[in-house]
Motif scaffolding. Structure first.
Motif, PDB file in Angstrom:
ATOM      1  N   ALA A 177       0.866  -1.188   0.000  1.00  0.00           N
ATOM      2  CA  ALA A 177       0.000   0.000   0.000  1.00  0.00           C
ATOM      3  C   ALA A 177       0.894   1.226   0.000  1.00  0.00           C
ATOM      4  CB  ALA A 177      -0.940  -0.009   1.196  1.00  0.00           C
ATOM      5  N   THR A 178       0.310   2.317  -0.429  1.00  0.00           N
ATOM      6  CA  THR A 178       1.013   3.599  -0.360  1.00  0.00           C
ATOM      7  C   THR A 178       0.303   4.476   0.672  1.00  0.00           C
ATOM      8  OG1 THR A 178       1.673   3.483  -2.672  1.00  0.00           O
ATOM      9  CG2 THR A 178       1.736   5.645  -1.614  1.00  0.00           C
ATOM     10  N   VAL A 179       1.058   4.860   1.698  1.00  0.00           N
ATOM     11  CA  VAL A 179       0.515   5.708   2.759  1.00  0.00           C
ATOM     12  C   VAL A 179       0.727   7.156   2.322  1.00  0.00           C
ATOM     13  CG1 VAL A 179       0.599   6.332   5.187  1.00  0.00           C
ATOM     14  CG2 VAL A 179       1.038   3.966   4.476  1.00  0.00           C
ATOM     15  N   VAL A 180      -0.402   7.870   2.161  1.00  0.00           N
ATOM     16  CA  VAL A 180      -0.346   9.249   1.703  1.00  0.00           C
ATOM     17  C   VAL A 180      -1.014  10.139   2.755  1.00  0.00           C
ATOM     18  CG1 VAL A 180      -1.009  10.880  -0.101  1.00  0.00           C
ATOM     19  CG2 VAL A 180      -0.383   8.519  -0.707  1.00  0.00           C
ATOM     20  N   LEU A 181      -0.319  11.218   3.121  1.00  0.00           N
ATOM     21  CA  LEU A 181      -0.866  12.178   4.070  1.00  0.00           C
ATOM     22  C   LEU A 181      -0.756  13.562   3.446  1.00  0.00           C
ATOM     23  CD1 LEU A 181      -1.943  12.968   6.894  1.00  0.00           C
ATOM     24  CD2 LEU A 181       0.438  13.082   7.669  1.00  0.00           C
ATOM     25  N   SER A 182      -1.906  14.236   3.345  1.00  0.00           N
ATOM     26  CA  SER A 182      -1.908  15.563   2.737  1.00  0.00           C
ATOM     27  C   SER A 182      -3.114  16.337   3.248  1.00  0.00           C
ATOM     28  CB  SER A 182      -1.955  15.459   1.202  1.00  0.00           C
ATOM     29  OG  SER A 182      -2.015  16.739   0.607  1.00  0.00           O
ATOM     30  N   ASP A 183      -2.881  17.586   3.647  1.00  0.00           N
ATOM     31  CA  ASP A 183      -3.947  18.481   4.108  1.00  0.00           C
ATOM     32  C   ASP A 183      -4.788  17.852   5.203  1.00  0.00           C
ATOM     33  OD1 ASP A 183      -3.156  20.398   2.256  1.00  0.00           O
ATOM     34  OD2 ASP A 183      -4.454  19.557   0.691  1.00  0.00           O
ATOM     35  N   GLY A 184      -4.136  17.129   6.088  1.00  0.00           N
ATOM     36  CA  GLY A 184      -4.843  16.523   7.204  1.00  0.00           C
ATOM     37  C   GLY A 184      -5.617  15.277   6.852  1.00  0.00           C
ATOM     38  N   THR A 185      -5.404  14.735   5.670  1.00  0.00           N
ATOM     39  CA  THR A 185      -6.103  13.524   5.236  1.00  0.00           C
ATOM     40  C   THR A 185      -5.102  12.393   5.053  1.00  0.00           C
ATOM     41  OG1 THR A 185      -7.828  14.790   4.111  1.00  0.00           O
ATOM     42  CG2 THR A 185      -7.536  12.477   3.463  1.00  0.00           C
ATOM     43  N   LEU A 186      -5.359  11.277   5.750  1.00  0.00           N
ATOM     44  CA  LEU A 186      -4.505  10.101   5.675  1.00  0.00           C
ATOM     45  C   LEU A 186      -5.171   9.075   4.762  1.00  0.00           C
ATOM     46  CD1 LEU A 186      -2.031   8.477   6.679  1.00  0.00           C
ATOM     47  CD2 LEU A 186      -3.497   7.636   8.551  1.00  0.00           C
ATOM     48  N   ARG A 187      -4.396   8.553   3.779  1.00  0.00           N
ATOM     49  CA  ARG A 187      -4.927   7.606   2.801  1.00  0.00           C
ATOM     50  C   ARG A 187      -4.005   6.395   2.701  1.00  0.00           C
ATOM     51  NH1 ARG A 187      -8.423   9.872  -0.953  1.00  0.00           N
ATOM     52  NH2 ARG A 187      -7.811   8.253  -2.437  1.00  0.00           N
ATOM     53  N   LEU A 188      -4.669   5.230   2.546  1.00  0.00           N
ATOM     54  CA  LEU A 188      -3.962   4.016   2.151  1.00  0.00           C
ATOM     55  C   LEU A 188      -4.420   3.705   0.737  1.00  0.00           C
ATOM     56  CD1 LEU A 188      -3.306   3.750   5.202  1.00  0.00           C
ATOM     57  CD2 LEU A 188      -3.619   1.274   4.954  1.00  0.00           C
ATOM     58  N   ASP A 189      -3.596   4.104  -0.216  1.00  0.00           N
ATOM     59  CA  ASP A 189      -3.939   3.930  -1.624  1.00  0.00           C
ATOM     60  C   ASP A 189      -3.306   2.646  -2.155  1.00  0.00           C
ATOM     61  OD1 ASP A 189      -5.397   6.248  -1.694  1.00  0.00           O
ATOM     62  OD2 ASP A 189      -3.744   7.476  -2.470  1.00  0.00           O
ATOM     63  N   GLY A 190      -4.048   2.032  -3.069  1.00  0.00           N
ATOM     64  CA  GLY A 190      -3.507   0.855  -3.744  1.00  0.00           C
ATOM     65  C   GLY A 190      -3.244  -0.296  -2.822  1.00  0.00           C
ATOM     66  N   LEU A 191      -4.126  -0.467  -1.803  1.00  0.00           N
ATOM     67  CA  LEU A 191      -3.934  -1.572  -0.874  1.00  0.00           C
ATOM     68  C   LEU A 191      -4.221  -2.888  -1.591  1.00  0.00           C
ATOM     69  CD1 LEU A 191      -3.483  -2.737   1.957  1.00  0.00           C
ATOM     70  CD2 LEU A 191      -5.930  -2.321   2.413  1.00  0.00           C
ATOM     71  N   THR A 192      -3.211  -3.769  -1.587  1.00  0.00           N
ATOM     72  CA  THR A 192      -3.352  -5.092  -2.195  1.00  0.00           C
ATOM     73  C   THR A 192      -2.754  -6.129  -1.286  1.00  0.00           C
ATOM     74  OG1 THR A 192      -1.256  -4.913  -3.404  1.00  0.00           O
ATOM     75  CG2 THR A 192      -3.242  -4.120  -4.525  1.00  0.00           C
ATOM     76  N   GLY A 193      -3.172  -7.383  -1.499  1.00  0.00           N
ATOM     77  CA  GLY A 193      -2.620  -8.474  -0.725  1.00  0.00           C
ATOM     78  C   GLY A 193      -3.363  -9.754  -1.012  1.00  0.00           C
ATOM     79  N   ARG A 194      -2.893 -10.833  -0.426  1.00  0.00           N
ATOM     80  CA  ARG A 194      -3.533 -12.139  -0.579  1.00  0.00           C
ATOM     81  C   ARG A 194      -4.077 -12.567   0.763  1.00  0.00           C
ATOM     82  NH1 ARG A 194      -3.074 -14.071  -5.399  1.00  0.00           N
ATOM     83  NH2 ARG A 194      -3.875 -16.113  -4.699  1.00  0.00           N
ATOM     84  N   LEU A 195      -5.391 -12.880   0.766  1.00  0.00           N
ATOM     85  CA  LEU A 195      -6.082 -13.275   1.981  1.00  0.00           C
ATOM     86  C   LEU A 195      -6.747 -14.617   1.736  1.00  0.00           C
ATOM     87  CD1 LEU A 195      -7.120 -12.656   4.843  1.00  0.00           C
ATOM     88  CD2 LEU A 195      -9.090 -11.490   3.786  1.00  0.00           C
ATOM     89  N   GLY A 196      -6.296 -15.659   2.435  1.00  0.00           N
ATOM     90  CA  GLY A 196      -6.857 -16.990   2.250  1.00  0.00           C
ATOM     91  C   GLY A 196      -6.723 -17.484   0.819  1.00  0.00           C
ATOM     92  N   GLY A 197      -5.677 -17.122   0.168  1.00  0.00           N
ATOM     93  CA  GLY A 197      -5.465 -17.540  -1.205  1.00  0.00           C
ATOM     94  C   GLY A 197      -6.148 -16.650  -2.210  1.00  0.00           C
ATOM     95  N   GLY A 198      -6.993 -15.730  -1.740  1.00  0.00           N
ATOM     96  CA  GLY A 198      -7.679 -14.822  -2.646  1.00  0.00           C
ATOM     97  C   GLY A 198      -6.972 -13.479  -2.717  1.00  0.00           C
ATOM     98  N   ARG A 199      -7.502 -12.637  -3.581  1.00  0.00           N
ATOM     99  CA  ARG A 199      -6.858 -11.339  -3.803  1.00  0.00           C
ATOM    100  C   ARG A 199      -7.696 -10.248  -3.132  1.00  0.00           C
ATOM    101  NH1 ARG A 199      -3.139  -8.970  -6.866  1.00  0.00           N
ATOM    102  NH2 ARG A 199      -3.490  -6.825  -7.589  1.00  0.00           N
ATOM    103  N   LEU A 200      -7.020  -9.425  -2.298  1.00  0.00           N
ATOM    104  CA  LEU A 200      -7.655  -8.315  -1.574  1.00  0.00           C
ATOM    105  C   LEU A 200      -7.180  -6.994  -2.164  1.00  0.00           C
ATOM    106  CD1 LEU A 200      -9.373  -7.245   0.866  1.00  0.00           C
ATOM    107  CD2 LEU A 200      -7.237  -7.252   2.174  1.00  0.00           C
ATOM    108  N   ALA A 201      -8.101  -6.074  -2.398  1.00  0.00           N
ATOM    109  CA  ALA A 201      -7.760  -4.737  -2.883  1.00  0.00           C
ATOM    110  C   ALA A 201      -8.688  -3.737  -2.218  1.00  0.00           C
ATOM    111  CB  ALA A 201      -7.896  -4.661  -4.405  1.00  0.00           C
ATOM    112  N   GLY A 202      -8.177  -2.511  -2.000  1.00  0.00           N
ATOM    113  CA  GLY A 202      -9.033  -1.509  -1.364  1.00  0.00           C
ATOM    114  C   GLY A 202      -8.297  -0.215  -1.079  1.00  0.00           C
ATOM    115  N   THR A 203      -9.021   0.704  -0.488  1.00  0.00           N
ATOM    116  CA  THR A 203      -8.475   2.000  -0.054  1.00  0.00           C
ATOM    117  C   THR A 203      -9.086   2.364   1.282  1.00  0.00           C
ATOM    118  OG1 THR A 203     -10.212   3.244  -1.199  1.00  0.00           O
ATOM    119  CG2 THR A 203      -8.155   2.822  -2.417  1.00  0.00           C
TER     120      THR A 203
END
Length: 862
Positions: free
Chosen positions: A743-769
């Motif tokens: 993931a890319t941790v982005v902080l700007s103007d008081g806003t914290l973001r986890l962009d491009g969150l990816t990973g493997r969970l139980g053999g499946g593919r997880l994506a989100g923000t």
């Protein structure tokens, strides 16, 4: 005719024979056999016993002269003794042939006359009988009266026309030639005689003179009026070379000559004065001078220079105002005892500029180079010492102008004073400076360059007025020290630097040749004991630099830290020790830093480029218990999510103005193992963090989702960040929950973001923000995620209705607001979609469902 010629020739021969006999015969005769007779005849004429120890000769041509060598005239009970190298008497020839000495003129050559003091009454009052019948003359004589000596006397003593007698001639006193004339009148009915005396200088004392008119009483008392004048007072007294005039009454009695109530004019200024000459028991001349104004710039060099005096001199000067060094001294009084190349200052008092009262006493001598040297006692009370310092600077001590304006406002001290040209030393100092007690020694030299040496002890000291507004840069130190040398030892019981209180401040430092050596700098601030030592060379290079600080209590350490760090008191509990070693040039200054705190050990070895304002070097941080360290930093429950184990951080850091970078780092803490690179920069919008973190294992803290405590969201404001985080294994409760996460941790103007969150969970593919808007009011949390192809091999939802096997696909879109985890949970809402296939669902009772469908709702069967 021939007979007449022979007669004349014979007569001429006879006359020549007689003349030759008159010329040669006396020298061929032995006159020494008449020595006793001549001495007896001379004693009868003088009224004193005369002894002749040398040869006696007689010459007849051009006139009869009887000469006796080594003549002594004995004391006649009045203390007067006379010796002479030769006594010459011009006598009558006829009486001499009849055996009688008829003296016409008396000459004493090389006479040495000693007079008692006080002079016995009557010695000079009545004229001796023999003086009425001849004149007496002294050639190259000497007169001594009670230790005062006149030399080179050439004088004539003769009878006065109306009685009495007169004397006139020249003599030398104190190496200077003088012409004198004196007339003593005939004794009156009261036994007194009038005396007129005039003295005029010759050579260097040309134009200087004195006169006296008075009476000499039978008992030896002398009284009358005296007047003096001259173009140069320095020829007579230790005084400046100014013209003078004086007039007053003179008395001489009981061995003391005094001229009191003198009306003076010195250098054009009127004054009053008095003179006293005492010859017994020891010769001494005392002078007192009182003036409304006195030019001390002219008098002081003379008094310091000293010289050879004919007899000891006591000088008492007083003035309502005195000029010195461009300033005015008031109520000046100084009493000196002057002798050969030395002067004793009995006491000197004055009011200096700035209403400073000064008092001095001591002795002024001269060294081998003939420089004046003062040693004695002094006291100074200066309520406005800055004004006094400005006057001293204008008077020649210009380096004093470099002192900060806010220091040395008042002084009240006493000390032993040692002063010589270009140097002032004070020892045994005791008193107050700016209201604080002060003791010690101080030395100040101004030539050939300013040099200060001091060893001082103070009970209190305010440091801020003595120090510059900002600490100088290292390369500026040699330039600041180039103008002076210093050797300073300072011990202060209580010191303050602004709001910081320092106990037991001690300094031992030397500055020379533009370099600085600190042998010792110690002190304690809020229980933290610190010491500093080292040297800075003339080129700005540091050698043997050492800084050590130690603390034994939590309060001592926390009180010295920034407010943000003070929020973790447990972190600073226990002893702490800091050691720093420094060496190198300003362009390559090497440091060795060691810090022990909270069982942690921090080590760093940066190399600093001071001109370039950059540095780089390795840093190592170690702690035996990572969970304990994290809890001390405020992260509660750390053992449950990070696991047991030590902490070790190794990083290569680089710093420059506005930028701090970890080019590489490796962090191990319990189950955490991560590395990468990070950069912190200062931008116009605030601090900005960037970089990359790669973790083999990344344990996540257990969130307390029901906690009412506000989240530290204000700390996010003002920051910018963009950090790429990758983890091979993400742990929750020390159990793997996500693989190959990024993931890319982005902080700007008081806003914290986890962009491009990816990973493997139980053999499946997880994506989100994930988006946390900390600047919003109230703060808002938004989460969007999707899951595809995750395998389920057991209960996964921990609910009565659960999926225990199968393949899951799903998505969620959640939104919550609030300042605390509890508030976020309470406002949580959104949409959750879950699809399961090829699996098993638990939580159903199908038999009961079939029986109840006809007559009851299915809720009870579910």
């Amino acid at each position: 005719m021939r007979v007449l010629r022979a007669l004349l020739f014979g007569l001429a021969a006879l006359l020549a024979l007689v003349a030759a006999a008159a010329w040669l015969a006396p020298g061929l005769l032995d006159w020494n056999r008449y020595r006793a007779n001549i001495a007896t005849l001379a004693s009868a004429e003088l009224g004193r016993t005369v002894r002749i120890d040398g040869p006696v000769t007689l010459t007849l041509l051009p006139e009869p002269v009887l000469t006796a060598s080594r003549v002594a005239v004995a004391d006649a009970g009045d203390g007067v003794t006379i010796t002479a190298a030769a006594l010459r008497l011009r006598v009558g020839l006829g009486p001499l042939l009849r055996g009688r000495i008829d003296a016409r003129e008396l000459v004493l050559r090389g006479a040495d006359l000693h007079l008692p003091w006080p002079i016995a009454p009557g010695i000079f009052v009545r004229r001796p009988d023999w003086l009425a019948q001849l004149s007496a003359r002294i050639e190259n004589g000497q007169l001594e009266v009670a230790g005062v000596t006149l030399t080179g006397i050439d004088a004539t003593l003769s009878a006065g026309e109306e009685g009495g007698y007169a004397a006139a001639g020249t003599a030398r006193f104190s190496g200077r030639p003088w012409r004198f004339s004196a007339r003593l009148s005939e004794v009156g009915a009261d036994g007194a005689a009038g005396l007129d005396l005039a003295i005029d200088g010759q050579g260097p004392t040309q134009g200087t003179g004195a006169s006296f008119t008075g009476q000499l009483a039978p008992d030896g008392t002398l009284a009358g009026r005296v007047a003096g004048r001259g173009p140069d007072l320095s020829q007579l007294l230790p005084a400046p070379a100014v013209p003078f005039r004086a007039e007053g009454r003179l008395t001489l009695a009981s061995g003391l000559a005094a001229a009191d109530d003198l009306a003076l004019e010195i250098g054009g200024s009127p004054a009053r004065g008095a003179v006293a000459l005492r010859l017994t028991p020891a010769p001494r001349l005392d002078l007192a001078l009182a003036s409304s104004r006195l030019d001390l710039d002219a008098w002081l060099p003379v008094l310091l220079r000293g010289g050879v005096f004919a007899l000891p001199v006591g000088l008492d000067l007083s003035a309502e105002a005195a000029q010195l060094g461009g300033g005015t001294l008031r109520r000046l009084r100084a009493a000196f005892d002057l002798a050969d190349y030395a002067a004793t200052l009995r006491e000197a008092t004055a009011i200096l500029p700035g209403e400073a009262n000064v008092r001095l006493s001591g002795r002024i001598t001269r060294d081998a180079a003939q420089q004046p040297h003062f040693e004695g006692q002094g006291a100074l009370t200066a309520p406005d010492f800055r004004t006094t310092l400005h006057w001293l600077a204008a008077a020649g001590l210009q380096p004093l102008e470099a002192l900060p304006e806010r220091v040395l406002r008042s002084i009240d001290i006493a000390a032993t004073v040692l002063a010589e040209p270009g140097r002032l030393a004070l020892s045994g100092i005791s008193g107050e400076c700016d209201g604080d007690q002060l003791t010690g020694v101080l030395s100040l030299a101004v030539a050939p360059r300013l040099a200060v040496a001091a060893s001082l002890q103070l009970d209190r000291l305010e440091l801020q007025p003595w120090l510059p507004a900002s600490l100088p840069r290292l390369r500026e130190v040699p330039h600041m020290l180039a103008g002076f040398d210093a050797d300073l030892q300072l011990d202060v019981q209580k010191a303050r630097w602004g709001a910081v209180a320092i106990d037991g401040l001690g300094l031992d430092a030397v500055a020379a040749g533009g370099g600085l050596t600190v042998r010792r700098l110690t002190g304690a601030v809020q229980g933290v004991q610190a010491s500093l030592a080292g040297s800075i060379g003339g080129d700005g290079a540091i050698s043997d630099g050492k800084l050590a600080a130690s603390a034994t209590s939590e309060a001592a350490v926390a009180g010295l830290l920034p407010p943000r760090l003070q929020d973790f008191p447990a972190f600073w509990h226990g002893p702490a020790r800091l050691q720093i070693e420094a060496a190198g040039s300003p362009a390559a200054l090497g440091l060795r830093i060691g810090l022990d705190f909270a069982d942690a050990r921090l080590e760093a070895q940066p190399t600093i480029n001071l001109p370039g304002r950059s540095w780089s070097g390795p840093l190592t941080l170690r702690h035996p218990g990572a969970p304990r360290l994290l809890e001390a930093l405020g992260l509660r429950g750390a053992p449950s999510w990070i696991g047991d184990g030590s902490l070790a951080l190794v990083a290569q850091l680089v710093g420059s103005p506005g930028r701090l970078a970890a080019d590489s780092f490796d962090l191990r803490a319990g189950a955490l193992h991560a590395g990468g690179q990070l950069t912190l920069e200062r931008t116009e919008g605030g601090p900005r963090l960037g970089g990359r973190i790669s973790a083999e294992t990344l344990p996540l803290p257990d969130p307390n989702i029901r906690s009412p405590e506000p989240l530290p969201l204000p700390a996010l404001r003002g920051w910018e960040a963009s950090v790429r985080v990758e983890a091979g294994h993400v742990l929750a409760g020390l159990a793997p929950v996500l693989e190959q996460a990024a993931a890319t941790v982005v902080l700007s103007d008081g806003t914290l973001r986890l962009d491009g969150l990816t990973g493997r969970l139980g053999g499946g593919r997880l994506a989100g923000t994930l988006v946390l808007e900390a600047a919003a009011e109230p703060p808002r949390l938004a989460l969007q995620a999707s899951l595809a192809g995750a395998s389920v091999s057991g209960p996964s939802l921990d609910l009565p209705f659960d999926i225990v096997a199968g393949v899951l696909d799903g998505s969620l879109d959640l939104l919550a607001t609030g300042h605390s985890p509890a508030a976020l949970l309470a406002t949580l809402g959104g949409r959750v979609r879950l699809a399961a296939r090829s699996g098993a669902l638990s939580g159903f009772d199908l038999s009961r469902l079939r029986q109840s469908l006809g007559e009851h709702a299915p809720d009870a069967a579910l």
